[in-house]
Write an enzyme that holds these catalytic residues in place. Structure first.
Site, mmCIF file in Angstrom:
data_model
loop_
_atom_site.group_PDB
_atom_site.id
_atom_site.type_symbol
_atom_site.label_atom_id
_atom_site.label_comp_id
_atom_site.label_asym_id
_atom_site.label_seq_id
_atom_site.Cartn_x
_atom_site.Cartn_y
_atom_site.Cartn_z
ATOM 1 N N CYS A 34 0.854 -1.200 0.000
ATOM 2 C CA CYS A 34 0.000 0.000 0.000
ATOM 3 C C CYS A 34 0.885 1.244 0.000
ATOM 4 O O CYS A 34 1.742 1.413 0.852
ATOM 5 C CB CYS A 34 -0.886 -0.015 1.237
ATOM 6 S SG CYS A 34 -1.974 1.393 1.401
ATOM 7 N N ARG A 74 -8.152 -8.093 6.726
ATOM 8 C CA ARG A 74 -7.501 -7.731 5.474
ATOM 9 C C ARG A 74 -8.549 -7.280 4.452
ATOM 10 O O ARG A 74 -9.700 -7.694 4.491
ATOM 11 C CB ARG A 74 -6.692 -8.914 4.898
ATOM 12 C CG ARG A 74 -5.408 -9.221 5.654
ATOM 13 C CD ARG A 74 -4.435 -8.073 5.582
ATOM 14 N NE ARG A 74 -3.155 -8.339 6.224
ATOM 15 C CZ ARG A 74 -2.858 -8.055 7.481
ATOM 16 N NH1 ARG A 74 -3.783 -7.517 8.273
ATOM 17 N NH2 ARG A 74 -1.644 -8.283 7.969
#
Length: 318
Positions: free
Chosen positions: A70, A154
């Site tokens: 990310c 997640r």
């Protein structure tokens, strides 16, 4: 179904897709330690840095799989277009989707991606996937709600080519919640060598705080007491049969690997593999910091397997 395995790590995506009859035609991983582990288990070394790999070097495939890191987007929220992703690793995913046009993709990331950079990161990702003409669904799932005894939230994102498929929705992909049938107690090894024992300082810190935890009476019968975040000021204990989240910080040493309090030792790599639902015959180096890091970065195999199964059923039924 042919698939590719990007940011492959330990190959959790590969195992999940192969368990659904898929065939891996390409993999990529930059970390040399993960590449070694991958080769030891699958008999082939992944290609290296995906940034250096041209789209034409990647075989045609039906499903793209990626647990990409990310990262923020420098101009996110301004144009929210394909160019916004340049310089990020998500751009490499988008580039391959654009150039190779697989029927579908499965992405995985930390739950924090939802709020990352005040939501701009996720907005950019979803906007780009739409710009590439994919129908997209995403959801934050906790592994403990899907048969895996780990408190692991997640983000999962699945898309299909809207030029080919219609009436695509969340219910087509994400599994229903299920009660746990296995717990940490089912995964604990016997006769573990002393190299996994915690330090005397860690033992002392646990003893400072264990009484207060036991007085709360929150211990599930026949389940071990697990300690993590062991510090003089505070220790996080649990005895629910569910592991705390395994993270990449386990590879930094210290007390970042969860500890089985009653045994006075940290979880072994084999136990962590089981908590991540890897198969018993998976091979990995023992008592090695890089191994713990790889485990913390991995995907939960059985949860990806459930998602992949639903996706393949959807693709084949249309």
């Amino acid at each position: 179904m042919k698939f590719i395995d990007l940011f492959a790590g330990l190959g959790g995506f590969r195992i999940a897709l192969e368990n659904n009859g898929g065939k891996c035609v390409f993999s990529s991983e930059i970390d040399k330690y993960a590449r070694e582990t991958y080769k030891n288990n699958f008999g082939e070394e992944p290609s290296g840095d995906i940034i250096q790999i041209k789209s034409e070097e990647i075989p045609n495939h039906d499903i793209l799989c990626a647990g990409f890191p990310c990262q923020p987007f420098s101009i996110a929220g301004k144009r929210l277009g394909f160019e916004d992703a340049r310089g990020t690793l998500f751009f490499e995913v988008a580039r391959i989707l654009k150039d190779k046009r697989p029927k579908a993709f499965i992405l995985e990331n930390v739950a924090g991606i939802v709020s990352h950079d005040e939501g701009k990161t996720l907005n950019t990702i979803i906007s780009i996937l739409g710009e590439l003409e994919y129908s997209v669904v995403w959801k934050v799932l906790n592994a403990k709600d899907y048969g895996i005894p780990q408190n692991r939230n997640r983000w999962y994102c699945v898309g299909v080519d809207k030029r080919i498929f219609s009436n695509f929705s969340e219910k087509d992909i994400f599994p229903a919640k299920t009660k746990l049938a296995t717990f940490i107690s089912d995964f604990i090894e016997k006769n573990v060598n002393s190299s996994y024992n915690v330090s005397e300082i860690a033992k002392k810190n646990m003893e400072i705080h264990i009484t207060a935890f036991l007085e709360k009476g929150k211990c599930k019968e026949n389940q071990p007491i697990i300690a993590n975040n062991i510090r003089p000021s505070k220790v996080s204990f649990s005895a629910t049969g569910i592991s705390p989240c395994l993270t990449a910080k386990m590879g930094t040493g210290g007390n970042n690997v969860p500890v089985i309090y009653t045994l006075g030792r940290k979880l072994t790599e084999k136990e962590c593999l089981r908590i991540m639902s890897f198969p018993e015959d998976y091979k990995i180096k023992a008592n090695y910091s890089q191994t713990y890091k790889q485990l913390g970065n991995s995907v939960v195999v059985k949860l990806i397997e459930q998602i992949a199964k639903n996706l393949i059923v959807f693709l084949k039924s249309r």
